[in-house]
Every structure is written in C-alpha cells, then in structure tokens.
Motif scaffolding. Structure first.
Motif, mmCIF file in Angstrom:
data_model
loop_
_atom_site.group_PDB
_atom_site.id
_atom_site.type_symbol
_atom_site.label_atom_id
_atom_site.label_comp_id
_atom_site.label_asym_id
_atom_site.label_seq_id
_atom_site.Cartn_x
_atom_site.Cartn_y
_atom_site.Cartn_z
ATOM 1 N N ARG A 116 13.988 -1.694 -4.120
ATOM 2 C CA ARG A 116 14.135 -2.204 -2.754
ATOM 3 C C ARG A 116 13.526 -1.300 -1.685
ATOM 4 N N VAL A 117 13.434 -0.012 -1.948
ATOM 5 C CA VAL A 117 12.941 0.916 -0.924
ATOM 6 C C VAL A 117 11.592 1.524 -1.323
ATOM 7 N N ALA A 118 11.519 2.083 -2.511
ATOM 8 C CA ALA A 118 10.290 2.763 -2.935
ATOM 9 C C ALA A 118 9.091 1.821 -3.007
ATOM 10 N N VAL A 119 9.359 0.526 -3.228
ATOM 11 C CA VAL A 119 8.266 -0.439 -3.364
ATOM 12 C C VAL A 119 7.743 -0.945 -2.017
ATOM 13 N N MET A 120 8.397 -0.565 -0.935
ATOM 14 C CA MET A 120 7.988 -1.063 0.386
ATOM 15 C C MET A 120 6.525 -0.770 0.722
ATOM 16 N N PRO A 121 6.029 0.447 0.482
ATOM 17 C CA PRO A 121 4.618 0.712 0.801
ATOM 18 C C PRO A 121 3.655 -0.204 0.046
ATOM 19 N N VAL A 122 3.974 -0.509 -1.210
ATOM 20 C CA VAL A 122 3.125 -1.409 -1.996
ATOM 21 C C VAL A 122 3.147 -2.804 -1.387
ATOM 22 N N TYR A 123 4.346 -3.285 -1.063
ATOM 23 C CA TYR A 123 4.501 -4.631 -0.511
ATOM 24 C C TYR A 123 3.761 -4.776 0.824
ATOM 25 N N TYR A 124 4.029 -3.843 1.739
ATOM 26 C CA TYR A 124 3.414 -3.954 3.069
ATOM 27 C C TYR A 124 1.937 -3.580 3.041
ATOM 28 N N GLY A 125 1.528 -2.810 2.035
ATOM 29 C CA GLY A 125 0.100 -2.533 1.870
ATOM 30 C C GLY A 125 -0.668 -3.804 1.532
ATOM 31 N N ARG A 126 -0.080 -4.623 0.625
ATOM 32 C CA ARG A 126 -0.716 -5.900 0.291
ATOM 33 C C ARG A 126 -0.675 -6.862 1.471
ATOM 34 N N MET A 127 0.422 -6.824 2.223
ATOM 35 C CA MET A 127 0.529 -7.683 3.400
ATOM 36 C C MET A 127 -0.539 -7.307 4.430
ATOM 37 N N TYR A 128 -0.722 -6.012 4.667
ATOM 38 C CA TYR A 128 -1.723 -5.547 5.620
ATOM 39 C C TYR A 128 -3.128 -5.918 5.163
ATOM 40 N N ALA A 129 -3.349 -5.877 3.845
ATOM 41 C CA ALA A 129 -4.681 -6.168 3.307
ATOM 42 C C ALA A 129 -5.099 -7.613 3.541
ATOM 43 N N VAL A 130 -4.128 -8.533 3.578
ATOM 44 C CA VAL A 130 -4.474 -9.948 3.766
ATOM 45 C C VAL A 130 -4.288 -10.397 5.215
ATOM 46 N N TYR A 131 -3.663 -9.571 6.034
ATOM 47 C CA TYR A 131 -3.420 -9.954 7.431
ATOM 48 C C TYR A 131 -4.746 -10.167 8.168
ATOM 49 N N GLY A 132 -4.854 -11.293 8.832
ATOM 50 C CA GLY A 132 -6.053 -11.597 9.604
ATOM 51 C C GLY A 132 -7.181 -12.227 8.821
ATOM 52 N N THR A 133 -7.025 -12.373 7.513
ATOM 53 C CA THR A 133 -8.061 -12.993 6.697
ATOM 54 C C THR A 133 -7.981 -14.517 6.798
ATOM 55 N N GLU A 134 -9.006 -15.179 6.267
ATOM 56 C CA GLU A 134 -9.013 -16.643 6.278
ATOM 57 C C GLU A 134 -7.817 -17.193 5.501
#
Length: 264
Positions: A188-206
C-alpha cells in the motif's frame, strides 16, 4: 450483449453466490472444526468471524491473480490505459461479486458488522469498477490497486486472535502484527512511486484524453484519497506494532508491560 460481456456478468453473479455460500455454509462448518473457540463466540461475533473468513479467501484469490497479471500480462503492462483488459476484467468481476455480496451481508447483519465506512468504500469501488468492466479502460491501474488485498489476511487474523483471547504480547499475535505492518507497507505504501510513476507517464497523452472526464476524476481523485488514508493507517499500524514490541521486551526483561502497550 456480446459474449465476453455475458461471461463477465456470469463471473460476477457466480462470485456473488459463491461468497454467500462460503459465508453461510463453508465458514461455520470449517471454523468449528479448525478452531474450537469459534463455538464459544456470541452470534454477533460468529457473523463477523464468517465475514472475515470470506474476506480473507477473497483477498488471497484476487491478490494471487493480480500478481499473475502484473508480471505476465504483457498487453496491460505495455498499455496501462487501453491494453487488453480480459484478465483484469475477470479479476475485477470476481471482486465485484464479492463486494455486492458483502454489502448485502453488511445491511442484513447491520447490528453485528454494520459500518458506514465500508459501505462508502464498497460503493466507491463499484463505481470505479464500472469503467473497467463497462468500458475496458485503465486495466493496469485497476489491477494494481487490487495488490492492497494482500494486507487483508493479516488484518483479519489480528481480529481472530483478539476475539479468541490471545494476549497482544503473545508470540502468534506479535508475529502477525509484524507481518501485518510489513505487508501493509509493501502493498500500500512502498508501491506508490511505481503507481504514480505510471500515472505520470500517461498523463497528457492521447490515451489519457480518450478516458472520459468522469473516468479520469474517479481514477485520480480516488487514488489520492485512498493513498492519504493508507499513509495514515500505516502510521497507526507502525505505532501500534512498536508499542506491542516494546511491551513484550519490557515483560521479557522482567518489567511490567506499559498500560499503553497495545495496538490502537
């Protein structure tokens, strides 16, 4: 309705009736044989016991399936927003059936297990799963969120020990408490960077903007709210675990346990 949608609906309905059967038939029968203390519980405690037993079974089933998808489903990992959601839909359909089953039990046995927080949690999850099951979007993120289920068995086991009268400084209780803190942190906590890293990677894309506004709001807002709560819970669990370990150390050294040496 296309054949695959019919299959997903069938899985959800089957999941619902399976978890009802586990609650009403399997858990009481099995618990009485595995743990003699079950028979000495009050009716309300037996209801919660059966509910937590079913919760643990669901968490293990969905959690293992979730790990398989995370490591071996190439389509979802390559395209986290619109990748082929077949396996994720199957896993989410199982969880959907469980959540509806649990909601029914919560309302029916409100005096024993009624909790407004769980009602809100279940309804919010079902709303988010609508976008996965109905439109096949965000499969990676939906699946990633199910990793959190791995912390459920330890949380439930803590309650089992408590209702059976195990001292909080007993070895089984302490071992479970340490495991609960460790697993909760990892999933629940340690995985946050992985989760939000993927979210940031797709943010703003088509692909991101193809997700309806409601879906984006449900995804981003619910993620942030859930993780704020996860950090707060982690802090509480870590403090409780530390207090119990300190109390056990004092008792081992010959001192009396501190009166606050308990998990809040």
């Amino acid at each position: 309705m296309d054949p695959f949608s019919q299959l997903i609906l069938t899985i959800s309905v089957t999941s619902f009736f399976t978890f009802q059967w586990l609650f009403h038939k399997v858990s009481p029968w099995l618990s009485a044989r595995v743990s003699p203390g079950f028979l000495g519980l009050s009716d309300k405690q037996k209801v919660e016991w059966n509910s937590r037993t079913v919760s643990t079974l669901h968490a293990l089933l969905v959690g293992i399936f979730c790990l398989y998808i995370l490591f071996f489903d190439a389509a979802v990992n390559e395209d986290p927003v619109w990748g082929d959601p077949t396996l994720v839909k199957t896993n989410v359909a199982i969880t959907t059936g469980y959540l509806i089953s649990d909601l029914l039990l919560i309302f029916y046995y409100w005096k024993a297990i009624g909790d407004k927080f769980f009602v809100v949690h279940h309804l919010a999850a079902l709303y988010a799963y609508y976008y996965v099951l109905g439109q096949g979007m965000l499969p990676y993120f939906a699946n990633f969120r199910l990793l959190a289920e791995f912390s459920t068995p330890c949380v439930n086991q803590r309650w089992f020990f408590e209702v059976l009268g195990y001292p909080r400084t007993s070895r089984p209780n302490m071992a479970n408490g340490v495991a609960m803190a460790a697993v909760f942190f990892m999933v629940r906590v340690a995985v946050m960077p992985v989760y939000y890293g993927r979210m940031y990677a797709v943010y703003g894309t088509e692909a991101f903007y193809l997700v309806p506004r409601g879906g984006r709001l449900a995804w981003i807002c619910s993620s942030i709210c859930l993780d704020v709560m996860n950090v707060m819970w982690m802090h509480k669990i870590a403090r409780g675990c530390y207090k119990v370990l300190q109390s056990a150390r004092r008792a081992k050294d010959g001192g009396a346990p501190h009166e606050n040496g308990k998990v809040d």
